[in-house]
Design a protein around this motif. Structure first.
Motif, PDB file in Angstrom:
ATOM      1  N   UNK A   1      -3.966  -8.969 -12.981  1.00  0.00           N
ATOM      2  CA  UNK A   1      -3.130  -9.682 -12.009  1.00  0.00           C
ATOM      3  C   UNK A   1      -2.213 -10.677 -12.712  1.00  0.00           C
ATOM      4  N   UNK A   2      -2.760 -11.427 -13.657  1.00  0.00           N
ATOM      5  CA  UNK A   2      -1.936 -12.389 -14.394  1.00  0.00           C
ATOM      6  C   UNK A   2      -0.897 -11.662 -15.231  1.00  0.00           C
TER       7      UNK A   2
ATOM      8  N   UNK B   1      -2.791  -1.285  -2.810  1.00  0.00           N
ATOM      9  CA  UNK B   1      -3.525  -2.253  -1.985  1.00  0.00           C
ATOM     10  C   UNK B   1      -3.817  -1.698  -0.592  1.00  0.00           C
ATOM     11  N   UNK B   2      -2.869  -0.955  -0.033  1.00  0.00           N
ATOM     12  CA  UNK B   2      -3.035  -0.439   1.322  1.00  0.00           C
ATOM     13  C   UNK B   2      -3.681   0.946   1.364  1.00  0.00           C
TER      14      UNK B   2
ATOM     15  N   UNK C   1      -7.753  -1.223  -8.121  1.00  0.00           N
ATOM     16  CA  UNK C   1      -6.616  -0.789  -7.319  1.00  0.00           C
ATOM     17  C   UNK C   1      -6.578  -1.480  -5.970  1.00  0.00           C
ATOM     18  N   UNK C   2      -7.752  -1.767  -5.402  1.00  0.00           N
ATOM     19  CA  UNK C   2      -7.828  -2.364  -4.067  1.00  0.00           C
ATOM     20  C   UNK C   2      -7.582  -3.865  -4.072  1.00  0.00           C
ATOM     21  N   UNK C   3      -7.734  -4.520  -5.233  1.00  0.00           N
ATOM     22  CA  UNK C   3      -7.665  -5.977  -5.266  1.00  0.00           C
ATOM     23  C   UNK C   3      -6.553  -6.559  -6.126  1.00  0.00           C
ATOM     24  N   UNK C   4      -6.133  -5.834  -7.169  1.00  0.00           N
ATOM     25  CA  UNK C   4      -5.308  -6.478  -8.191  1.00  0.00           C
ATOM     26  C   UNK C   4      -3.967  -6.966  -7.649  1.00  0.00           C
ATOM     27  N   UNK C   5      -3.303  -6.179  -6.798  1.00  0.00           N
ATOM     28  CA  UNK C   5      -1.979  -6.604  -6.363  1.00  0.00           C
ATOM     29  C   UNK C   5      -2.046  -7.787  -5.401  1.00  0.00           C
TER      30      UNK C   5
END
Length: 329
Positions: free
Chosen positions: A121-122, A148-149, A200-204
């Motif tokens: 993420x950073x 994310x979606x 994939x579900x959290x990083x963005x």
């Protein structure tokens, strides 16, 4: 005086944790007993269907399920105070004994996902800000939003179908092969697909928030002054902007524990990964009261402690910022 103040703050937080855990246990204990379903089915299996009314009443008496609700809770609470969370109705073993080996699996998966999510993420946020409004920024934003979606259950199923069923590259379930619990390489292979789904579900979600904070920072006056003096955008971004938003990132990391923990539970269910998330689902499904209470209390403790930690981090950050402002004045 300082030691006394620290002890007072710690005591306040300990009392807060104990009270919150107590009310959580009362709520979950009552709701689990009110939920439809028969816990005897979990203990006796299909044999329940052939039991007479008298046998059913005797079975409930042996398990203590015919006592008033407050008596059952008092018995459970007194056992917990002695380190005994009761017997699992489904596994017919002490609940803590069943859950103990699985806690490590969840910590490995959750800890690895937590570290990867924030490292990526950073990194993604820095790249987006460095190349703001370029094709790189737009591509990362679009790809991150799509990931994310995308439902985690669907993504996990597709990954298993492609990489496990068709290509046979990676295992699609479990934490390790039978008898290979100590094999680090085997454990890592089993972690790949669950980690892909979790990242994939959290990083963005976090990359987008960090990106927005960095964009606000790069538009401040000191950045324009530094650029006018000939400093490069990358140098200003890494040495000044990132350092200034780092306290906010630390605070964000502290409050994200429940979010990542919920993602761990989903990944364990999709990939049949033996952890406390999968155990929580099965205990709720089979009305395994003692196991369910243990699972909820563990998850609740992690969430409550992380929330208190986030509050403490915010208080430290705010006090330092106020002190810096007073020093500047």
């Amino acid at each position: 005086m300082k030691a006394r103040a620290v002890a007072r703050v710690l005591g306040k937080h300990v009392v807060m944790i104990v009270l919150m855990m107590f009310w959580l246990s009362v709520l979950v204990f009552c709701l689990s007993r009110m939920a439809p379903g028969d816990p005897l089915q979990s203990f006796y299996g299909d044999a329940v269907q052939s039991m007479s009314t008298g046998e059913l009443e005797a079975a409930r008496h042996r398990l203590g399920l015919d006592a008033p609700l407050w008596v059952q809770y008092e018995k459970w609470l007194s056992g917990v105070a002695q380190g005994d969370f009761g017997m699992s109705l489904k596994y017919k073993r002490p609940a803590l004994e069943v859950a103990g080996p699985l806690i490590g699996n969840t910590l490995i998966l959750g800890g690895a996902a937590y570290a990867l999510v924030f490292a990526l993420a950073i990194g993604m946020a820095l790249i987006c800000v460095r190349y703001e409004d370029s094709w790189i920024d737009r591509t990362l934003c679009a790809a991150g939003t799509v990931a994310f979606y995308t439902p985690a259950f669907w993504l996990g199923t597709m990954l298993v179908l492609v990489f496990s069923v068709n290509l046979h590259w990676l295992p699609g379930s479990g934490a390790y092969r039978p008898g290979m619990a100590g094999d680090v390489a085997d454990r890592m292979r089993h972690l790949v697909l669950p980690l892909v789904v979790m990242v994939a579900s959290h990083v963005w979600y976090y990359a987008c928030m960090i990106r927005n904070r960095l964009l606000d920072e790069v538009r401040r006056d000191y950045v324009l002054l530094a650029r006018s003096k000939g400093l490069g955008r990358r140098r200003v971004l890494m040495r000044h902007c990132l350092r200034n938003v780092l306290p906010g990132i630390v605070s964000l990391m502290a409050i994200s524990v429940p979010h990542v923990l919920s993602g761990t539970y989903v990944a364990e269910t999709v990939f049949n990964y033996p952890g406390i998330g999968l155990l929580s689902v099965s205990s709720a499904k089979y009305h395994d009261y003692n196991m369910l209470m243990l699972m909820v209390m563990l998850a609740g403790f992690l969430v409550i402690v992380s929330s208190i930690l986030a509050q403490a981090v915010n208080e430290i950050i705010d006090s330092r910022m106020k002190g810096a402002e007073r020093g500047g004045v």
